[in-house]
Design a protein around this motif. Structure first.
Motif, PDB file in Angstrom:
ATOM      1  N   ILE A  51       0.836  -1.210   0.000  1.00 54.98           N
ATOM      2  CA  ILE A  51       0.000   0.000   0.000  1.00 54.98           C
ATOM      3  C   ILE A  51       0.868   1.257   0.000  1.00 54.98           C
ATOM      4  CG2 ILE A  51      -1.740   1.311   1.294  1.00 54.98           C
ATOM      5  CD1 ILE A  51      -2.550  -1.351   2.604  1.00 54.98           C
ATOM      6  N   GLY A  76      -1.396   7.594  -2.103  1.00 51.04           N
ATOM      7  CA  GLY A  76      -1.542   7.805  -3.544  1.00 51.04           C
ATOM      8  C   GLY A  76      -1.249   9.216  -3.990  1.00 51.04           C
ATOM      9  N   VAL A  79      -4.575  13.516  -0.643  1.00 53.25           N
ATOM     10  CA  VAL A  79      -6.025  13.561  -0.785  1.00 53.25           C
ATOM     11  C   VAL A  79      -6.480  14.168  -2.107  1.00 53.25           C
ATOM     12  CG1 VAL A  79      -8.091  14.683   0.128  1.00 53.25           C
ATOM     13  CG2 VAL A  79      -6.445  13.617   1.672  1.00 53.25           C
ATOM     14  N   THR A  80      -5.826  15.240  -2.514  1.00 50.77           N
ATOM     15  CA  THR A  80      -6.376  15.987  -3.644  1.00 50.77           C
ATOM     16  C   THR A  80      -6.076  15.345  -4.990  1.00 50.77           C
ATOM     17  OG1 THR A  80      -4.414  17.381  -3.503  1.00 50.77           O
ATOM     18  CG2 THR A  80      -6.431  18.209  -2.508  1.00 50.77           C
ATOM     19  N   VAL A  81      -5.015  14.547  -5.095  1.00 52.70           N
ATOM     20  CA  VAL A  81      -4.664  13.977  -6.396  1.00 52.70           C
ATOM     21  C   VAL A  81      -4.822  12.457  -6.448  1.00 52.70           C
ATOM     22  CG1 VAL A  81      -3.057  15.823  -6.938  1.00 52.70           C
ATOM     23  CG2 VAL A  81      -2.207  13.782  -5.810  1.00 52.70           C
ATOM     24  N   SER A  82      -5.089  11.848  -5.302  1.00 51.71           N
ATOM     25  CA  SER A  82      -5.135  10.390  -5.248  1.00 51.71           C
ATOM     26  C   SER A  82      -6.260   9.826  -6.115  1.00 51.71           C
ATOM     27  CB  SER A  82      -5.360   9.943  -3.802  1.00 51.71           C
ATOM     28  OG  SER A  82      -5.650   8.575  -3.775  1.00 51.71           O
ATOM     29  N   LEU A  83      -5.957   8.685  -6.749  1.00 49.39           N
ATOM     30  CA  LEU A  83      -6.976   7.995  -7.532  1.00 49.39           C
ATOM     31  C   LEU A  83      -7.741   6.982  -6.690  1.00 49.39           C
ATOM     32  CD1 LEU A  83      -5.030   7.289 -10.853  1.00 49.39           C
ATOM     33  CD2 LEU A  83      -6.536   9.203 -10.301  1.00 49.39           C
ATOM     34  N   ALA A  84      -7.357   6.842  -5.432  1.00 47.52           N
ATOM     35  CA  ALA A  84      -7.977   5.824  -4.586  1.00 47.52           C
ATOM     36  C   ALA A  84      -9.405   6.198  -4.231  1.00 47.52           C
ATOM     37  CB  ALA A  84      -7.163   5.650  -3.313  1.00 47.52           C
ATOM     38  N   GLN A  85     -10.173   5.200  -3.847  1.00 44.36           N
ATOM     39  CA  GLN A  85     -11.521   5.471  -3.338  1.00 44.36           C
ATOM     40  C   GLN A  85     -11.433   6.100  -1.965  1.00 44.36           C
ATOM     41  OE1 GLN A  85     -14.854   2.558  -4.209  1.00 44.36           O
ATOM     42  NE2 GLN A  85     -13.095   1.282  -3.734  1.00 44.36           N
ATOM     43  N   ASP A  86     -10.621   5.502  -1.103  1.00 47.02           N
ATOM     44  CA  ASP A  86     -10.443   6.011   0.257  1.00 47.02           C
ATOM     45  C   ASP A  86      -9.262   6.973   0.225  1.00 47.02           C
ATOM     46  OD1 ASP A  86     -10.247   6.459   2.947  1.00 47.02           O
ATOM     47  OD2 ASP A  86      -9.449   4.469   3.426  1.00 47.02           O
ATOM     48  N   ILE A  87      -9.513   8.172  -0.278  1.00 49.97           N
ATOM     49  CA  ILE A  87      -8.397   9.102  -0.500  1.00 49.97           C
ATOM     50  C   ILE A  87      -7.716   9.517   0.802  1.00 49.97           C
ATOM     51  CG2 ILE A  87      -9.183  10.029  -2.708  1.00 49.97           C
ATOM     52  CD1 ILE A  87     -10.479  12.314  -1.221  1.00 49.97           C
ATOM     53  N   HIS A  88      -8.458   9.493   1.915  1.00 49.89           N
ATOM     54  CA  HIS A  88      -7.864   9.865   3.199  1.00 49.89           C
ATOM     55  C   HIS A  88      -7.165   8.689   3.875  1.00 49.89           C
ATOM     56  CE1 HIS A  88     -11.129  12.853   2.660  1.00 49.89           C
ATOM     57  NE2 HIS A  88     -10.246  13.677   3.159  1.00 49.89           N
ATOM     58  N   LYS A  90      -8.658   6.454   5.523  1.00 49.33           N
ATOM     59  CA  LYS A  90      -9.304   6.251   6.831  1.00 49.33           C
ATOM     60  C   LYS A  90      -9.435   4.774   7.186  1.00 49.33           C
ATOM     61  CE  LYS A  90     -10.797  10.624   7.578  1.00 49.33           C
ATOM     62  NZ  LYS A  90     -10.393  11.466   8.700  1.00 49.33           N
ATOM     63  N   SER A  91      -9.485   3.924   6.166  1.00 50.47           N
ATOM     64  CA  SER A  91      -9.700   2.502   6.434  1.00 50.47           C
ATOM     65  C   SER A  91      -8.403   1.769   6.781  1.00 50.47           C
ATOM     66  CB  SER A  91     -10.359   1.833   5.218  1.00 50.47           C
ATOM     67  OG  SER A  91      -9.416   1.706   4.163  1.00 50.47           O
ATOM     68  N   LEU A  92      -7.272   2.468   6.728  1.00 44.78           N
ATOM     69  CA  LEU A  92      -5.989   1.777   6.904  1.00 44.78           C
ATOM     70  C   LEU A  92      -5.772   1.251   8.323  1.00 44.78           C
ATOM     71  CD1 LEU A  92      -3.593   4.049   4.801  1.00 44.78           C
ATOM     72  CD2 LEU A  92      -4.613   1.862   4.168  1.00 44.78           C
TER      73      LEU A  92
ATOM     74  N   ARG B  43      -8.221  20.866   1.336  1.00 42.64           N
ATOM     75  CA  ARG B  43      -8.411  21.313  -0.046  1.00 42.64           C
ATOM     76  C   ARG B  43      -9.629  22.212  -0.224  1.00 42.64           C
ATOM     77  NH1 ARG B  43     -11.166  16.161  -3.107  1.00 42.64           N
ATOM     78  NH2 ARG B  43     -12.369  15.439  -1.340  1.00 42.64           N
ATOM     79  N   ILE B 324      -9.163  14.044 -13.174  1.00 40.29           N
ATOM     80  CA  ILE B 324      -9.289  12.630 -12.833  1.00 40.29           C
ATOM     81  C   ILE B 324     -10.568  12.113 -13.476  1.00 40.29           C
ATOM     82  CG2 ILE B 324      -9.788  10.979 -10.977  1.00 40.29           C
ATOM     83  CD1 ILE B 324      -7.893  12.535  -9.189  1.00 40.29           C
ATOM     84  N   ARG B 362      -5.166   3.549 -12.238  1.00 50.09           N
ATOM     85  CA  ARG B 362      -5.459   2.603 -11.163  1.00 50.09           C
ATOM     86  C   ARG B 362      -6.637   1.709 -11.520  1.00 50.09           C
ATOM     87  NH1 ARG B 362      -5.058   3.202  -5.013  1.00 50.09           N
ATOM     88  NH2 ARG B 362      -6.717   1.846  -4.277  1.00 50.09           N
ATOM     89  N   LEU B 371      -9.396  -1.048  -1.318  1.00 45.58           N
ATOM     90  CA  LEU B 371      -9.024  -0.238  -0.149  1.00 45.58           C
ATOM     91  C   LEU B 371      -7.599  -0.490   0.304  1.00 45.58           C
ATOM     92  CD1 LEU B 371     -12.239  -0.422   2.065  1.00 45.58           C
ATOM     93  CD2 LEU B 371     -11.417   1.513   0.748  1.00 45.58           C
ATOM     94  N   HIS B 372      -7.203  -1.755   0.323  1.00 44.25           N
ATOM     95  CA  HIS B 372      -5.914  -2.099   0.922  1.00 44.25           C
ATOM     96  C   HIS B 372      -4.983  -2.810  -0.044  1.00 44.25           C
ATOM     97  CE1 HIS B 372      -8.281  -1.977   4.956  1.00 44.25           C
ATOM     98  NE2 HIS B 372      -7.971  -0.784   4.518  1.00 44.25           N
ATOM     99  N   ARG B 387     -13.470  -0.864 -10.913  1.00 39.03           N
ATOM    100  CA  ARG B 387     -13.355   0.597 -10.944  1.00 39.03           C
ATOM    101  C   ARG B 387     -12.021   0.936 -11.591  1.00 39.03           C
ATOM    102  NH1 ARG B 387     -10.631   4.262  -7.590  1.00 39.03           N
ATOM    103  NH2 ARG B 387     -11.439   6.388  -7.704  1.00 39.03           N
ATOM    104  N   ARG B 391      -5.423   9.878 -14.039  1.00 36.31           N
ATOM    105  CA  ARG B 391      -5.243  11.336 -14.004  1.00 36.31           C
ATOM    106  C   ARG B 391      -4.481  11.768 -15.239  1.00 36.31           C
ATOM    107  NH1 ARG B 391      -2.578  11.842  -9.415  1.00 36.31           N
ATOM    108  NH2 ARG B 391      -0.583  12.368 -10.336  1.00 36.31           N
ATOM    109  N   VAL B 427      -8.842  18.450 -10.957  1.00 37.94           N
ATOM    110  CA  VAL B 427      -7.999  18.199  -9.800  1.00 37.94           C
ATOM    111  C   VAL B 427      -7.495  19.527  -9.246  1.00 37.94           C
ATOM    112  CG1 VAL B 427      -5.911  17.103  -8.934  1.00 37.94           C
ATOM    113  CG2 VAL B 427      -7.275  15.970 -10.709  1.00 37.94           C
ATOM    114  N   LEU B 428      -7.853  19.792  -7.997  1.00 37.53           N
ATOM    115  CA  LEU B 428      -7.268  20.919  -7.282  1.00 37.53           C
ATOM    116  C   LEU B 428      -6.306  20.324  -6.274  1.00 37.53           C
ATOM    117  CD1 LEU B 428     -10.268  23.324  -6.680  1.00 37.53           C
ATOM    118  CD2 LEU B 428      -8.229  23.760  -8.026  1.00 37.53           C
TER     119      LEU B 428
END
Lengths: 111, 450
Positions: A51, A76, A79-88, A90-92, B43, B324, B362, B371-372, B387, B391, B427-428
């Motif tokens: 990860i 990733g 937060v602002t550029v990540s392509l992940a679903q969980d951009i923060h 939080k689930s880690l 942001r 994105i 991705r 997620l992981h 999914r 970018r 994207v900002l």
């Protein structure tokens, strides 16, 4: 089932930029030293290898029965550029809780 | 200084999307003196700056009218002062909107004090040599794409705004704990030399700034960490005394739980080095904090320490960074995962054939690896949602991802269902830098007459 962090501690993830911080908080004071010995930054990095790029830093908060793991390059790009679903990320904390630990009283016979 | 023995500061929002009614419950039943709304994520200011460029009247937090409409009658009636960063990228515009809401509610002409000076975009643009904290590159590398630059102001300028006597104080970017520390400094006359008190106030602000995160939200775990009556979770407040003693509580009769466990999770949240949590007000050290259960849903906070504030402000710079694009489609039953993986390969090949390239790309199998990441040893799920996201500086390339994923309905493996509309977003991105304090000129103005 082997002992997991989940059995001894609870956890929450926070984010700043591309860095995640994941707390590990003992339910009981007596487990803190065991986790201090076994839940090393290396063990945590291994669990997050697929990860995060790391590195992992570990801070001790004995006063709160806790540790704070700071994992760089984990989100990733942030937060602002990540392509992940969980951009923060939080689930880690669930990944942290799932880390398996060596048995607390290793039997000499295993050697 | 008020001469009050205790000041009670409630936390009414911890993010721009936070729930609405718990703040009203705090105002009506919490016996609070101050109600703080923290509504700016890292942001959000960049996003609101963008909104302001489209419409100069906008740029404050979009939730401001609804939040204030809900709590203003109780707050005005009880003399509760409101402190919030909902001014976002346009605090004066936010103040006008707040006054409009008060008038429409028949509450009369309410003055609003506005904190200005966090917008440092002009200063930053004239200093392309400033170093970006994240990668050490000069600011010049993103200069043409900058849409916002905001300094995290501290409690001092919020105190100035409180000193005007205005019942509502609106700011743009300030550090979250500063929103809570300011009323304490204002009420008790604390100065930045009172480091133990500044530390206590900052630690309390950190506990309160995410509302439900200290009362059982972001915490509950069935059978392991149960949270009673989570649906009616209550928001927290701090009782603060002039000597810096702090006790955290929550709305009487509300759901949730507030104890040493919930407070510990929140105390460490978003902190890196626990001996050096840098805010504009101090460098907080939480490694000697003691949290004690005083009573049910009551936690005492002691032992926060701090070193003096640094001579710089942290600045968040927002800039455009392409687009994105994403798309999703589902597969279920026999060979669901094999079909999803095949579909992903087909989409990638079609994007390549169309000549599109991506800075980052991705593929997620939702239900297995989204997620992981992929450890390669997870059990295969009955159904899976594919999914794909990428970018690109090219909007068309970003859009093509969702377009090609949706096309899996007719042009991909069998049994694809439920594809979503192609999604594209601007994207900002944000980066940080440090700016010497003396370059930042803060100011308080009052909208309306006091």
């Amino acid at each position: 089932m082997s002992l997991r962090v989940y059995d001894l501690a609870h956890s929450r993830t926070g984010d700043k930029g591309n860095t995640a911080n994941i707390s590990v908080i003992c339910y009981q004071e007596k487990d803190w030293e065991f986790l201090q010995r076994e839940l090393t930054p290396e063990r945590v990095m291994e669990a997050f290898r697929h990860i995060a790029r790391g590195p992992v830093r570990r801070y001790e908060l004995r006063n709160l029965k806790a540790f704070n793991f700071v994992i760089d390059n984990a989100l990733g790009g942030g937060v602002t550029v990540s392509l992940a679903q969980d951009i923060h990320g939080k689930s880690l904390c669930s990944v942290m809780l799932g880390i398996e630990l060596p048995d607390r009283e290793p039997t000499a016979a295993l050697r | 200084m008020s001469g009050r023995d205790t000041v009670r500061i409630g936390s009414g929002a911890g993010t721009s999307d936070d729930r609405m009614t718990p703040a009203l419950e705090l105002a009506e039943r919490g016996d609070i003196d101050y109600l703080v709304f923290e509504c700016l994520a890292e942001r959000t200011v960049a996003r609101e700056n963008f909104a302001r460029t489209q419409d100069p009247g906008k740029g404050y937090s979009p939730s401001l009218p609804e939040r204030l409409r809900m709590v203003l009658p109780a707050c005005i009636g009880k003399g509760i002062r409101i402190v919030s960063n909902m001014g976002a990228a346009n605090p004066v515009g936010g103040a006008r909107a707040a006054r409009r809401e008060a008038r429409e509610l028949g509450l009369g002409d309410i003055p609003v004090a506005v904190v200005l000076g966090d917008d440092v975009s002009t200063i930053v643009r004239s200093r392309p040599e400033l170093r970006i904290l994240e990668n050490g590159e000069p600011l010049e590398s993103i200069l043409p794409r900058i849409v916002s630059a905001n300094a995290y102001l501290g409690a001092d300028v919020i105190c100035e705004a409180l000193a005007t006597g205005a019942q509502i104080v609106l700011t743009g970017r300030v550090a979250d704990p500063s929103l809570f520390l300011a009323p304490m400094m204002h009420e008790f006359g604390w100065s930045y030399d009172d480091l133990p008190k500044i530390a206590q106030g900052t630690a309390a602000g950190h506990l309160l700034e995410c509302t439900a995160s200290v009362t059982g939200g972001c915490f509950g775990w069935p059978g392991k960490k149960d949270v009673p009556d989570m649906a009616r979770i209550g928001y927290p407040f701090a009782d603060v005394k002039p000597d810096g003693s702090i006790s955290i509580g929550k709305t009487p009769g509300s759901g949730g739980r507030l104890d040493v466990m919930t407070c510990t999770e929140q105390q460490i949240y978003e902190i890196h080095d626990p001996t050096a949590y840098i805010t504009p007000d101090c460098v907080l050290d939480i490694t000697h904090i003691r949290l004690t259960q005083e009573a049910k849903d009551r936690v005492r906070v002691e032992g926060a320490m701090a070193r003096p504030r640094t001579d710089t402000y942290k600045v968040t710079v927002g800039y455009t960074d392409g687009y994105i694009g994403e798309g999703e489609v589902s597969y279920g039953g026999i060979d669901a995962v094999a079909r999803a993986k095949w579909a992903a390969d087909i989409v990638k090949e079609r994007l390549r054939l169309r000549g599109f390239t991506y800075e980052d790309f991705r593929v997620d199998l939702i239900g297995i690896s989204s997620l992981h990441g992929d450890t390669g040893d997870r059990p295969e799920s009955y159904e899976v949602r594919l999914r794909m996201a990428g970018r690109s500086p090219n909007r068309l390339a970003a859009h093509a991802i969702g377009f090609e994923v949706r096309a899996m309905h007719l042009n991909g493996p069998g049994g694809a269902g439920g594809a979503c509309e192609p999604r594209v977003r601007d994207v900002l991105a944000v980066k940080s830098l440090l700016l010497p304090r003396q370059l930042v000129k803060t100011q308080v103005v009052v909208e309306g007459s006091l």
